[in-house]
Design a protein around this motif. Structure first.
Motif, mmCIF file in Angstrom:
data_model
loop_
_atom_site.group_PDB
_atom_site.id
_atom_site.type_symbol
_atom_site.label_atom_id
_atom_site.label_comp_id
_atom_site.label_asym_id
_atom_site.label_seq_id
_atom_site.Cartn_x
_atom_site.Cartn_y
_atom_site.Cartn_z
ATOM 1 N N SER A 60 0.930 -1.247 -0.131
ATOM 2 C CA SER A 60 -0.044 0.031 -0.051
ATOM 3 C C SER A 60 0.897 1.225 0.141
ATOM 4 O O SER A 60 0.383 2.406 -0.332
ATOM 5 N N VAL A 151 -6.905 -0.183 -3.725
ATOM 6 C CA VAL A 151 -6.435 -1.191 -2.841
ATOM 7 C C VAL A 151 -5.178 -1.864 -3.337
ATOM 8 O O VAL A 151 -5.063 -1.626 -4.714
ATOM 9 N N HIS A 153 -3.768 -5.023 -3.434
ATOM 10 C CA HIS A 153 -3.814 -6.323 -3.615
ATOM 11 C C HIS A 153 -2.922 -6.670 -4.784
ATOM 12 O O HIS A 153 -2.933 -6.168 -5.815
ATOM 13 N N GLN A 154 -1.694 -7.609 -4.899
ATOM 14 C CA GLN A 154 -0.922 -7.835 -5.644
ATOM 15 C C GLN A 154 -0.869 -9.222 -6.420
ATOM 16 O O GLN A 154 -1.631 -10.019 -5.946
ATOM 17 N N GLN A 158 -3.018 -12.491 -5.302
ATOM 18 C CA GLN A 158 -4.068 -13.345 -6.359
ATOM 19 C C GLN A 158 -4.036 -14.654 -6.304
ATOM 20 O O GLN A 158 -4.809 -15.537 -6.110
ATOM 21 N N PRO A 180 -9.866 -6.902 -11.332
ATOM 22 C CA PRO A 180 -9.168 -5.850 -11.306
ATOM 23 C C PRO A 180 -10.067 -4.540 -10.927
ATOM 24 O O PRO A 180 -9.347 -3.573 -10.298
ATOM 25 N N ARG A 194 -7.762 -2.393 -8.305
ATOM 26 C CA ARG A 194 -6.917 -3.027 -7.901
ATOM 27 C C ARG A 194 -5.577 -3.143 -8.943
ATOM 28 O O ARG A 194 -5.448 -4.008 -9.607
ATOM 29 N N LEU A 197 -2.412 -6.019 -9.351
ATOM 30 C CA LEU A 197 -2.680 -7.519 -9.275
ATOM 31 C C LEU A 197 -1.809 -8.221 -10.454
ATOM 32 O O LEU A 197 -1.718 -9.425 -10.256
#
Length: 238
Positions: A60, A151, A153-154, A158, A180, A194, A197
């Protein structure tokens, strides 16, 4: 703490300058993400503020750093949930507040007992934490007439999510993992974006080092009592 913004700082923040192939790649990926979806336009001068979920961790913090380059700070709002789950929660909230302040970005901090929410709703701590975050993001977005919450999330998140869905028997729908761009849970008028991702945890950590960012490292991420952590540390490395 309540939902109170930090006082804006008087000095103009120095804009970050990307350098090196990694910085250019991550910046370009987020830039391309924003250009891809019509609901995220106009870009880079949105007509509504963008809510950015920031825990203070590497993902983040890197996301906020990139968005701070792509957008004028006045178009961003940092949202941090103080969940009270670890002894460092006060320190983490203060770190996020000071970082946002130093970059000239308004910051809102909400404190909630995730343990109490889990008890009331009959949920695990992970599920209650997710519920609390999305409720907070939804309320903050509506208070500020925002349309998009971002946010961090990567790609590794995932992979963990897809594996969790498979193990829980969610069927073909679960194989797609996180989208996404989708609506915030329970809020069809708000979007959850996202942009990370397709970016790995290793790339993000290298980015933080390259740009001299010093994120918080959450010790609870090592606690294998949490289902996602067990997958991360015991199953996925196999």
């Amino acid at each position: 703490m309540g939902s109170n913004p930090t006082r804006p700082i008087s000095k103009k923040p120095a804009r970050a300058i990307f350098f090196g192939k990694l910085g250019e790649m991550l910046q370009e990926k987020v830039h391309a993400f924003w250009q891809k979806y019509e609901v995220l336009r106009p870009y880079p001068h949105p007509t509504a503020p963008i809510i950015v979920g920031v825990s203070g961790g590497p993902d983040s913090l890197a996301l906020l750093h990139i968005l701070h380059v792509l957008f004028p700070p006045a178009h961003l709002i940092v949202a941090h949930l103080h969940h009270g789950l670890r002894p460092t929660a006060d320190r983490d909230a203060e770190f996020v507040r000071k970082t946002a302040e130093s970059w000239g970005i308004p910051c809102y901090i909400e404190q909630i007992s995730v343990v109490e929410l889990a008890r009331q709703e009959g949920l695990s701590l992970e599920e209650a934490g997710r519920m609390a975050r999305f409720r907070y993001f939804t309320r903050l977005a509506r208070e500020h007439a925002a349309r998009v919450v971002v946010v961090a999330h990567q790609a590794d998140d995932q992979a963990e999510t897809v594996l969790m869905h498979i193990l829980r028997g969610s069927g073909l729908t679960g194989l797609r993992g996180m989208l996404p761009l989708t609506h915030l849970p329970g809020a069809s008028d708000l979007w959850l974006a996202r942009p990370f991702l397709t970016i790995s945890r290793a790339e993000i950590e290298a980015y933080c080092q390259q740009h001299h960012l010093q994120p918080i490292h959450d010790p609870t991420n090592q606690n294998v009592a949490f289902f996602r952590n067990r997958l991360r540390h015991e199953l996925l490395p196999l």
